[in-house]
Scaffold this active site. Structure first.
Site, PDB file in Angstrom:
ATOM      1  N   GLY B 258       0.779  -1.283   0.029  1.00 16.09           N
ATOM      2  CA  GLY B 258       0.227   0.009  -0.119  1.00 16.09           C
ATOM      3  C   GLY B 258       0.871   1.282   0.021  1.00 16.09           C
ATOM      4  O   GLY B 258       1.967   1.182   0.035  1.00 16.09           O
ATOM      5  N   HIS B 259       0.178   2.246  -0.096  1.00 19.37           N
ATOM      6  CA  HIS B 259       0.948   3.619  -0.034  1.00 19.37           C
ATOM      7  C   HIS B 259       1.647   3.969   1.332  1.00 19.37           C
ATOM      8  O   HIS B 259       1.210   3.618   2.284  1.00 19.37           O
ATOM      9  CB  HIS B 259      -0.142   4.727  -0.266  1.00 19.37           C
ATOM     10  CG  HIS B 259      -1.218   4.883   0.902  1.00 19.37           C
ATOM     11  ND1 HIS B 259      -2.387   4.178   0.663  1.00 19.37           N
ATOM     12  CD2 HIS B 259      -1.600   5.597   1.685  1.00 19.37           C
ATOM     13  CE1 HIS B 259      -2.958   4.301   1.702  1.00 19.37           C
ATOM     14  NE2 HIS B 259      -2.446   5.324   2.500  1.00 19.37           N
ATOM     15  N   ASN B 260       2.817   4.859   0.841  1.00 15.21           N
ATOM     16  CA  ASN B 260       3.735   4.985   2.104  1.00 15.21           C
ATOM     17  C   ASN B 260       4.504   3.864   2.861  1.00 15.21           C
ATOM     18  O   ASN B 260       5.154   4.060   3.699  1.00 15.21           O
ATOM     19  CB  ASN B 260       2.576   5.807   3.092  1.00 15.21           C
ATOM     20  CG  ASN B 260       2.197   7.107   2.642  1.00 15.21           C
ATOM     21  OD1 ASN B 260       2.587   7.468   1.532  1.00 15.21           O
ATOM     22  ND2 ASN B 260       1.056   7.453   3.375  1.00 15.21           N
ATOM     23  N   SER B 278       1.181   2.810   4.982  1.00 15.22           N
ATOM     24  CA  SER B 278       2.032   3.359   6.198  1.00 15.22           C
ATOM     25  C   SER B 278       2.705   2.366   7.004  1.00 15.22           C
ATOM     26  O   SER B 278       2.963   2.728   8.025  1.00 15.22           O
ATOM     27  CB  SER B 278       1.241   4.346   6.999  1.00 15.22           C
ATOM     28  OG  SER B 278       0.771   5.400   5.922  1.00 15.22           O
TER      29      SER B 278
END
Lengths: 363, 363, 363
Positions: B258-260, B278
């Protein structure tokens, strides 16, 4: 394109009743069906929906009182899903792929295409690839160097097949499947923490941090006849020998097979199931959705696993299993029931302890 | 292409015994091996299969009595999988991608290609993308605007790399991987039921139904040197900063980041593992197949997780874990054993209650 | 491209404080921010990182003492993620897709393209497909025969949409998604072991091994307005009617929807969630990552499921669930705590048995 009720009855191996010359153009659920539609209501529970149908003809369950629904014709079937197989094959409108070799396809001059092969727009056929008679390769596909696809294949768009993969006849492949990716195989120069954990079942034993060296895949993938592979599946090459899939086996979407896996014939692997490297799965196995199989495990013929079962050790033939880790389905049900009673059991034991302590002291 | 036993021994860093001038064309398992094959039997358990081999040469375990198998030559190795690394790299026949820039590729004039770069048929290289010396981009790939791919990359077919992604040297990418998809990030105008559930661990607290508004990804993806990404993986852009993958880290097929997310160096993420937004994963971590990591969690250096482990809270460095939710592997084993004895425990407690009740009354 | 603090404040619906004419070029985390960056620190926990920031302007939490950080300007926001939505939409640099119809695209003459439609390089638009005004189709996409994509769509690269799929307005699709793959539907001529297991919950009842016959998908996929589909998702066609996704619903990467699934409006399905055939999911549902739903199950409006929840039976509206199999989140927490105490409970019961046995004998 329209069909008479007589033609459809013949295709599904059932008998038509009423006016078998009634024609239909497509199939529909009873509530959605218009006069040109064949209403499908193959079990009595769908009977109610038939009462107001606009359809003139329907496929119904054995012994249905078809005339009571105001139908002109009906087809009565004993095993509904078998009837669906014949019916849907007949009525399938297809994907509209245009026959022939599209001029935008990039075909290596050494590739060998059989009779009546279609290659979709912007597909790539690499050197010495061979494609059997009557096969349809959809748009944006890639058939790798020295790969073999048998006769009467149907590949949807954006399928990729790596070098030296061999596939039998009547292969069906959904969009985005990857056949012949490299195996995931790495090694550290010295014994790693993960290797120690396997041996000790939990202890890294002080192994030091190391970088990985790659083991290449020299094998490829070998697929039998009448196999279907789902959308965005990934099937890895074998390390030395080929990864293998037997005749008549079907993979649902997003299934992953690691390197060296062998799957037998007539096996179903449902959506998002993942099979680690060097697993051996037998014939007529069913793994429901999101199952997982640990590496080097053997799953015997006829095993059936419920959804999300995680198989971490060998499973004998014929067993029905479920759970994480997998146990017999009966055992899983018992454990699950017991778990739900656990909080009460805790309270019972606490009460017992008090009573017994009192008895023990008073004695 | 053929190789002498002497050449192979040198490549795997081992000593040849017997006639080191014997030549082989490929590797094979002992039972499949012919006179041109190098039989691989690196542990005594494969010794039996060697008895009838047609191979003239083999790679065997340290101290194997190679002459007893009628071989002309052998290579004796101490750490078999390390030998496999050297051997398979030497014998890898590759994918047959044709060197050079294929005329059907669509390359933006502002893209910068290094020396000896190959671009496969029907690939798209977008504006200001940069590709380092010696890199091979397979068929049907897309390298996005302003993206950077380092030197000596090898991309299989149908890989897509989004805008502004940066990748180091010696990158290997399996078919269909998606690098730089947008993060999955949505917000409701007012506090949502899901937000309340997080706070209360189970209560939606009367939040009303709402539609979602999208949070765009401004960041991209940043990948180190010597990274490999598996088939059909998906790696999301970061929201503000970049999603990051460290040097030497390897992702198996169908892994999702996922993002980050930050992944350290020399970490292995096995098939179908999913990492929420994250998450911070350390160096030298191993997450086995189908693991999951909840968002905003920290996984320390050297953590090893068994298959299908679901990590929902921070994990300190060096821990070996398993289960849903993840616990120490030892604890998981204890819980699992206890679960299997639960039905019997239930019966024992029921019996105890009767006995104690009788004692309590009689007293 | 630069923006004034006044412009940004207006876009996020908040008030600017300080010198609203300060311009910024992009957003950054406080520690990474330079003089041209807008530092994002929307909660007091990020305040410390602001102390040394080089940024001149920041987005801060309501009531932040912005001047204490040496900033020239600030935007103070109440609901940070809502502010992120407006901010990131404004600053999104996009993918650099070049507007217009790329000459390498293969577009059937019967396809109907609206005003200002862009078709990326090497995309295929098949016969009678229709694409609405202002839609952007990325590189390497396929829009199937008779498919409909509404207005203002944005498709990333390598998306494929099968024949007869219909999609509403403002559709966003991440790379490699597959919409309209065939359903996974097979039948054996006679009753199979898996059918018996379903009935008996564990017994194959002597069913013999058989090969499978295919049930084709006559339906397609029907998607509402404002839907987003993640990278490498797979969405199967319906068998008779269409598979359906309601307005405003968002799918994360690698989500799988089987045939005949209905998903309501404003529902979130997170990464790697798998939904079996004929499942009915309501409105405003949230299924976290790696959830699974068994076939023919109903999931009511507003249900929220924690990560890796496996739903095997109907779930009433509004329920918050977790576990394998799914139970109420409260119950799951209780069971989980009890499990961890199980080994001790076992020892307690063993001790009780000894004491009671002694008491029972002595009596």
């Amino acid at each position: 394109m329209t069909y008479t009720i007589a033609e459809i009855a013949e295709a599904v191996g059932a008998t038509a009743v009423g006016d078998a010359s009634v024609t239909i153009a497509r199939a529909a659920e009873p509530k959605d069906a218009g006069p040109d539609d064949l209403a499908l209501a193959m079990s009595p529970k769908y009977g109610e929906a038939l009462v107001d149908t606009k359809a003139q003809a329907a496929v119904l369950w054995q012994n249905a009182d078809w005339q009571s629904y105001g139908l002109k014709a009906a087809i009565l079937v004993g095993r509904p899903r078998m009837a669906m197989a014949g019916l849907t094959q007949m009525l399938d409108a297809g994907q509209g792929f245009i026959p022939g070799i599209h001029p935008s396809a990039v075909i290596d001059p050494t590739a060998i295409l059989g009779d009546n092969v279609s290659i979709g727009p912007l597909s790539v056929i690499m050197s010495h690839a061979r494609i059997g008679d009557g096969s349809v390769i959809g748009p944006h596909c890639m058939i790798g160097a020295d790969a073999v696809v048998g006769q009467q294949a149907f590949l949807r768009e954006m399928v990729s097949i790596g070098a030296r993969v061999t596939i039998g006849d009547r292969f069906i492949c959904q969009p985005g499947a990857r056949i012949g990716s490299d195996g995931f195989s790495f090694v550290t120069p010295e014994v790693s923490g993960a290797e120690n954990v396997r041996k000790t079942l939990g202890d890294q034993d002080g192994a030091k941090a190391q970088s990985y060296v790659r083991i290449h895949s020299l094998g490829s993938v070998e697929i039998g006849d009448d196999v279907e592979i789902g959308a965005n599946c990934t099937i890895d090459n074998g390390t030395i020998r080929n990864t293998q899939i037997g005749n008549g086996t079907k993979l649902d979407n997003q299934v992953h097979l690691g390197h060296n896996v062998r799957v037998g014939h007539d096996t179903l692997l449902c959506g998002q199931t993942g099979v680690s490297g060097s697993v051996d799965i037998g014939n007529n196995v069913v793994l429901a959705g999101q199952c997982g199989v640990a590496d080097n495990v053997f799953v015997g013929d006829g095993v059936i696993a419920g959804g999300a079962t995680k198989i971490v050790s060998n499973v004998p033939a014929g067993r029905v299993i479920m759970g994480y880790p997998a146990v017999k389905m009966d055992t899983h049900t018992d454990i699950y029931k017991a778990q739900r009673r656990l909080p009460r059991l805790m309270r019972d034991v606490a009460a017992l302890k008090m009573t017994v302590s009192k008895l023990d002291t008073s004695e």
